[in-house]
Design a protein around this motif. Structure first.
Motif, PDB file in Angstrom:
ATOM      1  N   CYS A 144     -15.506  13.005 -62.294  1.00 56.38           N
ATOM      2  CA  CYS A 144     -15.894  13.654 -63.612  1.00 56.38           C
ATOM      3  C   CYS A 144     -15.590  12.717 -64.341  1.00 56.38           C
ATOM      4  N   GLY A 145     -16.508  13.257 -65.949  1.00 57.36           N
ATOM      5  CA  GLY A 145     -16.624  11.891 -66.623  1.00 57.36           C
ATOM      6  C   GLY A 145     -15.204  11.245 -67.134  1.00 57.36           C
ATOM      7  N   PHE A 146     -13.601  11.803 -67.737  1.00 57.51           N
ATOM      8  CA  PHE A 146     -12.743  10.900 -67.788  1.00 57.51           C
ATOM      9  C   PHE A 146     -12.668  10.284 -66.347  1.00 57.51           C
ATOM     10  N   SER A 147     -12.717  10.544 -65.224  1.00 56.03           N
ATOM     11  CA  SER A 147     -12.691   9.435 -64.695  1.00 56.03           C
ATOM     12  C   SER A 147     -13.469   8.074 -64.750  1.00 56.03           C
ATOM     13  N   LYS A 148     -14.421   8.637 -64.791  1.00 57.81           N
ATOM     14  CA  LYS A 148     -15.664   7.799 -65.194  1.00 57.81           C
ATOM     15  C   LYS A 148     -15.428   6.512 -65.898  1.00 57.81           C
ATOM     16  N   GLN A 149     -14.843   7.411 -67.113  1.00 57.23           N
ATOM     17  CA  GLN A 149     -14.599   6.300 -68.188  1.00 57.23           C
ATOM     18  C   GLN A 149     -13.291   5.192 -67.890  1.00 57.23           C
ATOM     19  N   LEU A 150     -12.390   6.050 -67.179  1.00 52.86           N
ATOM     20  CA  LEU A 150     -11.139   5.175 -66.607  1.00 52.86           C
ATOM     21  C   LEU A 150     -11.894   4.065 -65.993  1.00 52.86           C
ATOM     22  N   ILE A 151     -12.288   3.919 -65.238  1.00 52.19           N
ATOM     23  CA  ILE A 151     -12.880   3.331 -64.245  1.00 52.19           C
ATOM     24  C   ILE A 151     -13.527   1.978 -64.374  1.00 52.19           C
ATOM     25  N   ALA A 152     -13.975   2.363 -65.461  1.00 47.81           N
ATOM     26  CA  ALA A 152     -15.186   1.255 -66.359  1.00 47.81           C
ATOM     27  C   ALA A 152     -14.067   0.003 -67.078  1.00 47.81           C
ATOM     28  N   ILE A 153     -12.973   1.011 -67.578  1.00 55.72           N
ATOM     29  CA  ILE A 153     -12.278   0.774 -68.515  1.00 55.72           C
ATOM     30  C   ILE A 153     -11.485  -1.032 -68.034  1.00 55.72           C
ATOM     31  N   VAL A 154     -10.898  -0.374 -67.141  1.00 49.56           N
ATOM     32  CA  VAL A 154      -9.884  -0.219 -65.526  1.00 49.56           C
ATOM     33  C   VAL A 154     -10.446  -1.858 -65.422  1.00 49.56           C
ATOM     34  N   ASN A 155     -11.774  -1.500 -64.639  1.00 53.91           N
ATOM     35  CA  ASN A 155     -12.773  -2.664 -64.141  1.00 53.91           C
ATOM     36  C   ASN A 155     -12.836  -4.061 -64.909  1.00 53.91           C
ATOM     37  N   ASP A 156     -12.706  -3.441 -66.658  1.00 59.18           N
ATOM     38  CA  ASP A 156     -12.893  -4.859 -66.962  1.00 59.18           C
ATOM     39  C   ASP A 156     -11.994  -5.701 -66.942  1.00 59.18           C
ATOM     40  N   THR A 157     -10.788  -4.567 -67.081  1.00 60.32           N
ATOM     41  CA  THR A 157      -9.428  -5.873 -66.837  1.00 60.32           C
ATOM     42  C   THR A 157      -9.930  -6.769 -65.699  1.00 60.32           C
ATOM     43  N   ASN A 158     -10.938  -6.712 -64.691  1.00 59.60           N
ATOM     44  CA  ASN A 158     -10.536  -7.708 -63.243  1.00 59.60           C
ATOM     45  C   ASN A 158      -9.252  -6.953 -62.356  1.00 59.60           C
ATOM     46  N   LEU A 159      -8.468  -6.419 -62.882  1.00 60.84           N
ATOM     47  CA  LEU A 159      -6.818  -6.312 -62.358  1.00 60.84           C
ATOM     48  C   LEU A 159      -7.081  -5.601 -60.505  1.00 60.84           C
ATOM     49  N   PRO A 160      -6.508  -6.142 -59.694  1.00 61.91           N
ATOM     50  CA  PRO A 160      -6.243  -5.016 -58.699  1.00 61.91           C
ATOM     51  C   PRO A 160      -5.861  -3.474 -59.075  1.00 61.91           C
ATOM     52  N   TYR A 161      -6.396  -2.725 -58.147  1.00 61.42           N
ATOM     53  CA  TYR A 161      -5.795  -1.211 -58.648  1.00 61.42           C
ATOM     54  C   TYR A 161      -6.151  -0.767 -57.675  1.00 61.42           C
TER      55      TYR A 161
END
Length: 216
Positions: A144-161
């Motif tokens: 879904c679009g919201f999940s896609k946006q969220l993953i893109a933001i979190v990926n930018d932090t380079n933190l493991p999740y």
């Protein structure tokens, strides 16, 4: 155990609020297809044994209940766990009803075997990783679009999740909304605590607080 014909609202409430998962058929005497579905539920009751309970009620005799669950046509089958509707099948789809019933019976068996309640399971999932994201799809394929946006933001932090696909587990999908008192997905948890959804994450980005929040 066979399909029980429910004739009173109190009886219906007693069944759906029980500890067992309840499979409820909303039917009408004039609809032939309802008989097909009821026969299928009779067979399923033999296969699943004591793990599930099966009930049937006349949708037209219980208009308030039917309205509450948005019964627009019969037959409709709704699956209840401890008073909450966790899944449904509209129309004559015996395969879907069978698959969902067996899946719920299996999860009831594993819960009984481990003594693990849904709450225990949710706590364990939330604490699977320091940063845990419950979403539609997974990190490699957001659905879904919201999940896609969220993953893109979190990926930018380079933190493991880690992520959990709520589309593959209706019990978690419904249960987590109640558990966290947060009605939508995605949901982000840090060290077992709910941070929030996409709007909250965007606020943290705007305030330059995202990384420190995710590190807990």
């Amino acid at each position: 155990m066979s399909v029980v014909n429910v004739t009173a609202a109190e009886e219906y409430q007693k069944y759906i609020n029980a500890d067992k998962t309840t499979v409820a058929l909303f039917a009408a005497d004039w609809a032939e297809q309802c008989g097909q579905v009821k026969d299928a539920l009779e067979e399923l009751s033999k296969i699943t044994g004591e793990k599930l309970q099966f009930i049937s009620l006349n949708a037209e005799q219980f208009p308030e209940i039917s309205m509450k669950h948005q019964i627009e046509a019969v037959p409709t089958v709704i699956f209840f766990a401890k008073g909450s509707a966790v899944d449904r099948v509209d129309g004559v789809d015996i395969a879907a009803i069978s698959t969902k019933s067996k899946k719920l019976a299996e999860s009831a068996s594993s819960a009984a075997a481990t003594g693990q309640t849904l709450e225990d399971r949710l706590k364990a999932l939330i604490n699977t990783a320091p940063i845990m994201i419950f979403m539609k799809g997974d990190r490699n394929g957001p659905r879904c679009g919201f999940s896609k946006q969220l993953i893109a933001i979190v990926n930018d932090t380079n933190l493991p999740y880690e992520t959990f696909d709520i589309l593959g587990d209706e019990e978690v999908r419904q249960g987590l909304k109640t558990y966290s008192d947060w009605p939508t997905y995605p949901q982000v948890y840090v060290k077992g605590e709910l941070i929030g959804g996409l709007d909250i994450i965007k606020e943290l980005v705007a305030n330059k607080e995202l990384e420190s929040t995710l590190k807990g």
